[in-house]
Design a protein around this motif. Structure first.
Motif, PDB file in Angstrom:
ATOM      1  N   VAL A   1       7.403  26.148  16.925  1.00 19.62           N
ATOM      2  CA  VAL A   1       6.561  24.963  17.080  1.00 19.62           C
ATOM      3  C   VAL A   1       5.642  25.060  18.300  1.00 19.62           C
ATOM      4  N   TRP A   2       6.108  25.737  19.337  1.00 23.71           N
ATOM      5  CA  TRP A   2       5.331  25.820  20.583  1.00 23.71           C
ATOM      6  C   TRP A   2       4.070  26.634  20.352  1.00 23.71           C
ATOM      7  N   GLU A   3       4.255  27.745  19.618  1.00 27.02           N
ATOM      8  CA  GLU A   3       3.084  28.567  19.290  1.00 27.02           C
ATOM      9  C   GLU A   3       2.148  27.789  18.365  1.00 27.02           C
ATOM     10  N   ALA A   4       2.743  27.101  17.368  1.00 24.40           N
ATOM     11  CA  ALA A   4       1.920  26.357  16.403  1.00 24.40           C
ATOM     12  C   ALA A   4       1.097  25.279  17.129  1.00 24.40           C
ATOM     13  N   ILE A   5       1.732  24.541  18.046  1.00 28.65           N
ATOM     14  CA  ILE A   5       1.007  23.470  18.754  1.00 28.65           C
ATOM     15  C   ILE A   5      -0.091  24.068  19.637  1.00 28.65           C
ATOM     16  N   GLU A   6       0.242  25.169  20.293  1.00 32.71           N
ATOM     17  CA  GLU A   6      -0.767  25.812  21.154  1.00 32.71           C
ATOM     18  C   GLU A   6      -1.995  26.199  20.324  1.00 32.71           C
ATOM     19  N   LEU A   7      -1.737  26.733  19.138  1.00 35.95           N
ATOM     20  CA  LEU A   7      -2.857  27.151  18.289  1.00 35.95           C
ATOM     21  C   LEU A   7      -3.614  25.952  17.728  1.00 35.95           C
ATOM     22  N   CYS A   8      -2.882  24.899  17.330  1.00 38.36           N
ATOM     23  CA  CYS A   8      -3.559  23.667  16.856  1.00 38.36           C
ATOM     24  C   CYS A   8      -4.480  23.123  17.941  1.00 38.36           C
ATOM     25  N   ASN A   9      -4.012  23.175  19.174  1.00 41.03           N
ATOM     26  CA  ASN A   9      -4.780  22.592  20.284  1.00 41.03           C
ATOM     27  C   ASN A   9      -6.023  23.413  20.661  1.00 41.03           C
ATOM     28  N   LYS A  10      -6.186  24.571  20.001  1.00 41.32           N
ATOM     29  CA  LYS A  10      -7.445  25.318  20.167  1.00 41.32           C
ATOM     30  C   LYS A  10      -8.579  24.610  19.421  1.00 41.32           C
ATOM     31  N   HIS A  11      -8.206  23.735  18.474  1.00 43.50           N
ATOM     32  CA  HIS A  11      -9.199  22.923  17.770  1.00 43.50           C
ATOM     33  C   HIS A  11      -9.823  21.975  18.796  1.00 43.50           C
ATOM     34  N   PRO A  12     -11.157  21.856  18.795  1.00 40.99           N
ATOM     35  CA  PRO A  12     -11.789  21.081  19.873  1.00 40.99           C
ATOM     36  C   PRO A  12     -11.423  19.599  19.888  1.00 40.99           C
ATOM     37  N   ARG A  13     -10.918  19.066  18.790  1.00 39.40           N
ATOM     38  CA  ARG A  13     -10.611  17.627  18.774  1.00 39.40           C
ATOM     39  C   ARG A  13      -9.128  17.357  18.534  1.00 39.40           C
ATOM     40  N   VAL A  14      -8.279  18.345  18.827  1.00 42.07           N
ATOM     41  CA  VAL A  14      -6.830  18.148  18.643  1.00 42.07           C
ATOM     42  C   VAL A  14      -6.130  18.296  19.990  1.00 42.07           C
ATOM     43  N   ASN A  15      -5.204  17.361  20.284  1.00 43.48           N
ATOM     44  CA  ASN A  15      -4.421  17.444  21.524  1.00 43.48           C
ATOM     45  C   ASN A  15      -3.001  16.964  21.238  1.00 43.48           C
ATOM     46  N   ILE A  16      -2.218  17.863  20.624  1.00 43.83           N
ATOM     47  CA  ILE A  16      -0.829  17.500  20.306  1.00 43.83           C
ATOM     48  C   ILE A  16       0.008  17.683  21.573  1.00 43.83           C
ATOM     49  N   HIS A  17       0.845  16.681  21.870  1.00 46.58           N
ATOM     50  CA  HIS A  17       1.704  16.773  23.054  1.00 46.58           C
ATOM     51  C   HIS A  17       2.868  17.744  22.803  1.00 46.58           C
ATOM     52  N   GLN A  18       3.744  17.865  23.806  1.00 47.67           N
ATOM     53  CA  GLN A  18       4.839  18.832  23.712  1.00 47.67           C
ATOM     54  C   GLN A  18       6.126  18.177  23.200  1.00 47.67           C
ATOM     55  N   PRO A  19       6.867  18.896  22.361  1.00 46.74           N
ATOM     56  CA  PRO A  19       8.178  18.365  21.954  1.00 46.74           C
ATOM     57  C   PRO A  19       9.197  18.519  23.088  1.00 46.74           C
ATOM     58  N   GLY A  20      10.403  18.056  22.859  1.00 41.85           N
ATOM     59  CA  GLY A  20      11.448  18.164  23.884  1.00 41.85           C
ATOM     60  C   GLY A  20      12.712  17.450  23.432  1.00 41.85           C
ATOM     61  N   PRO A  21      13.660  17.287  24.363  1.00 43.75           N
ATOM     62  CA  PRO A  21      14.951  16.688  23.983  1.00 43.75           C
ATOM     63  C   PRO A  21      14.900  15.170  23.887  1.00 43.75           C
ATOM     64  N   GLY A  22      13.711  14.577  23.994  1.00 44.34           N
ATOM     65  CA  GLY A  22      13.574  13.118  23.909  1.00 44.34           C
ATOM     66  C   GLY A  22      12.613  12.623  24.966  1.00 44.34           C
ATOM     67  N   VAL A  23      12.415  11.319  24.970  1.00 42.51           N
ATOM     68  CA  VAL A  23      11.479  10.709  25.929  1.00 42.51           C
ATOM     69  C   VAL A  23      12.255   9.722  26.781  1.00 42.51           C
ATOM     70  N   GLY A  24      12.075   9.830  28.098  1.00 44.33           N
ATOM     71  CA  GLY A  24      12.792   8.902  28.979  1.00 44.33           C
ATOM     72  C   GLY A  24      11.866   8.229  29.960  1.00 44.33           C
ATOM     73  N   GLY A  25      12.474   7.706  31.007  1.00 42.30           N
ATOM     74  CA  GLY A  25      11.695   7.030  32.047  1.00 42.30           C
ATOM     75  C   GLY A  25      11.564   5.552  31.782  1.00 42.30           C
ATOM     76  N   HIS A  26      11.022   4.897  32.807  1.00 43.06           N
ATOM     77  CA  HIS A  26      10.924   3.444  32.796  1.00 43.06           C
ATOM     78  C   HIS A  26       9.729   2.981  31.968  1.00 43.06           C
ATOM     79  N   CYS A  27       8.860   3.929  31.555  1.00 43.82           N
ATOM     80  CA  CYS A  27       7.600   3.501  30.923  1.00 43.82           C
ATOM     81  C   CYS A  27       7.527   3.868  29.444  1.00 43.82           C
ATOM     82  N   ILE A  28       7.380   5.171  29.158  1.00 49.07           N
ATOM     83  CA  ILE A  28       7.050   5.571  27.785  1.00 49.07           C
ATOM     84  C   ILE A  28       8.182   5.238  26.811  1.00 49.07           C
TER      85      ILE A  28
END
Ligand SMILES: NC(=O)c1ccc[n+]([C@@H]2O[C@H](COP(=O)([O-])OP(=O)(O)OC[C@H]3O[C@@H](n4cnc5c(N)ncnc54)[C@H](O)[C@@H]3O)[C@@H](O)[C@H]2O)c1
Length: 416
Positions: free
Chosen positions: A230-257
């Motif tokens: 997935v990391w390679e796939a996202i990096e390649l997708c983001n070569k598209h001038p109008r695509v900005n996919i964020h990074q996956p991970g073990p979840g989202v934390g913090g007081h905000c998001i």
């Protein structure tokens, strides 16, 4: 100008210090005596780059002092927590008590600014009825509004100055007064709007990121099934001038998001469908990682896992809503022994004093947070103390070839 900042946490203390360093007389108010005792000695009890030095200077120069109770001032800024309850509803009790606490000190001409991230309508429907108890005419004698905070922990002092911000008043004059106050030290643009728009914008900004991460996490699940990295796939997708996919991970934390999207869902359950599904997708990641861990350890008797990093993001000490804490709970409930090493976290039950102690006798090392100090792990030393040499990177952060050289079997989230 005299400013009273209510709530001296990750947002309030840096904000108070910036006003103080710009020459304002600032009283920092917190209900926690430890915060106030430390502040009045010029010390801090949280970790944030450059803050200790700044606080020490402004307290020594007598521009900032701490108090357990508010006092009269020109401007009151509220920076108290706005967490969610276990039912995923906004807990506004801190905003209510902070607003009530300033009422006896309000005078004609004062400005009250809510900085805490809050559900739409908080200023109008929750704060104004409390502030009316001051007997001041709201919008004419007492000016009120919302100016949300966009800073990122680790860069707070810099971003407070250079980020743009919103000045959302209950009327145009309140917005103008808010903008004027922040221009004391803010160099970014200040955009005038109304309080409800400002409230929604802050929630929408964080929700945009949550939804985008949920998309990346969904792709990670899909890629594991399709045997694609997935990391390679996202990096390649983001070569598209109008695509900005964020990074996956073990979840989202913090007081905000991990919190703010729920404030939209709570008010608009029938409309906020993608928002709710994204929250649930991100909340599913700790159990997705736990399942992967269980598969890796399936042939090992009484397995032990070592989790590297328990904060919700790298290079900070903040573990609020951290997905790694949820992951640890799941693993322990499933009878897996867990050891922890996070050099940024001082007090957390079970946090080992060093990496080697944490990894001794372990069967699997899991990189949970990409702290800078984990970039080059001593895999050869780790290999000597671990029972089985397994390594799972949930952040695509570490060079797996180093681990492989030391004899580790390596696994990557989002890649089978
Ligand atoms: N931390 C961030 O990165 C960040 C970024 C943007 C927005 N925000 C928002 O800013 C707000 C504050 O967050 P934080 O991270 O600074 O919280 P925090 O928990 O670090 O600090 C809040 C402080 O307020 C104090 N407090 C609570 N109730 C009080 C009261 N009635 N009177 C006086 N003090 C009181 C607490 O003792 C604590 O010290 C939240 O709404 C949060 O969503 C935070």
């Amino acid at each position: 100008m005299k400013i009273c900042v209510i709530g001296l946490g990750y947002i309030g203390l840096p904000t108070a210090s910036m006003f103080a360093s710009a020459g304002c007389e600032v009283v920092g108010v917190d209900k926690n005596p430890k915060v106030i005792d430390a502040l009045n000695k010029g010390e801090i009890i949280i970790e944030e780059k450059g803050l200790a030095e700044l606080v020490s200077k402004v307290v020594k120069d007598k521009f900032l002092r701490g108090s357990l109770v508010p006092e009269e001032a020109d401007v009151f800024i509220i920076t108290v927590p706005t967490p969610i309850t276990t039912q995923k509803k906004a807990d506004m009790s801190y905003v209510i008590s902070a607003t009530e606490s300033i009422v006896p000190y309000l005078r004609k001409g004062n400005l009250v600014i809510l900085e805490s991230t809050s559900p739409v309508g908080t200023v109008d429907e929750l704060m104004i009825p409390i502030l009316e108890k001051s007997a001041l005419k709201i919008g004419e004698e007492l000016f009120v509004g919302h100016s949300p905070e966009r800073v990122i922990p680790g860069q707070i002092l810099k971003e407070l100055v250079f980020n743009s911000r919103l000045a959302g008043g209950i009327n145009p004059i309140s917005s103008e007064k808010i903008a004027k106050v922040y221009k004391t030290f803010v160099k970014g643009e200040i955009y005038l709007t109304d309080s409800r728009t400002a409230e929604l914008c802050k929630l929408a900004e964080n929700t945009y990121r949550d939804v985008n991460i949920a998309f990346a996490n969904e792709l990670a699940k899909i890629c594991e099934d399709l045997n694609i990295n997935v990391w390679e796939a996202i990096e390649l997708c983001n070569k598209h001038p109008r695509v900005n996919i964020h990074q996956p991970g073990p979840g989202v934390g913090g007081h905000c998001i991990a919190v703010d999207p729920w404030f939209i869902v709570e008010k608009q359950p029938d409309n906020a469908k993608i928002i709710e599904l994204s929250r649930k997708t991100n909340d599913s990641m700790p159990s997705f990682v736990a399942d992967r861990i269980k598969r890796i350890l399936s042939t090992i008797n009484s397995p032990k896992v070592t989790i590297l990093g328990i904060t919700y993001k790298p290079d900070v000490d903040d573990i609020r809503e951290s997905p790694l804490i949820y992951l640890i709970d799941i693993l322990k409930k499933d009878g897996i022994k867990v050891s922890i090493y996070d050099p940024h976290v001082e007090k957390y039950d079970g946090n080992a004093t060093d990496l080697i102690t944490a990894a001794t006798g372990s069967d699997l090392l899991v990189l949970g947070v990409h702290h800078g100090s984990f970039k080059e792990l001593p895999f050869h030393k780790l290999a000597e103390v671990m029972r089985h040499k397994n390594f799972l990177d949930t952040r695509n952060f570490v060079s797996l070839s180093d681990a492989k050289d030391a004899g580790f079997s390596c696994y990557l989230l989002g890649n089978n």
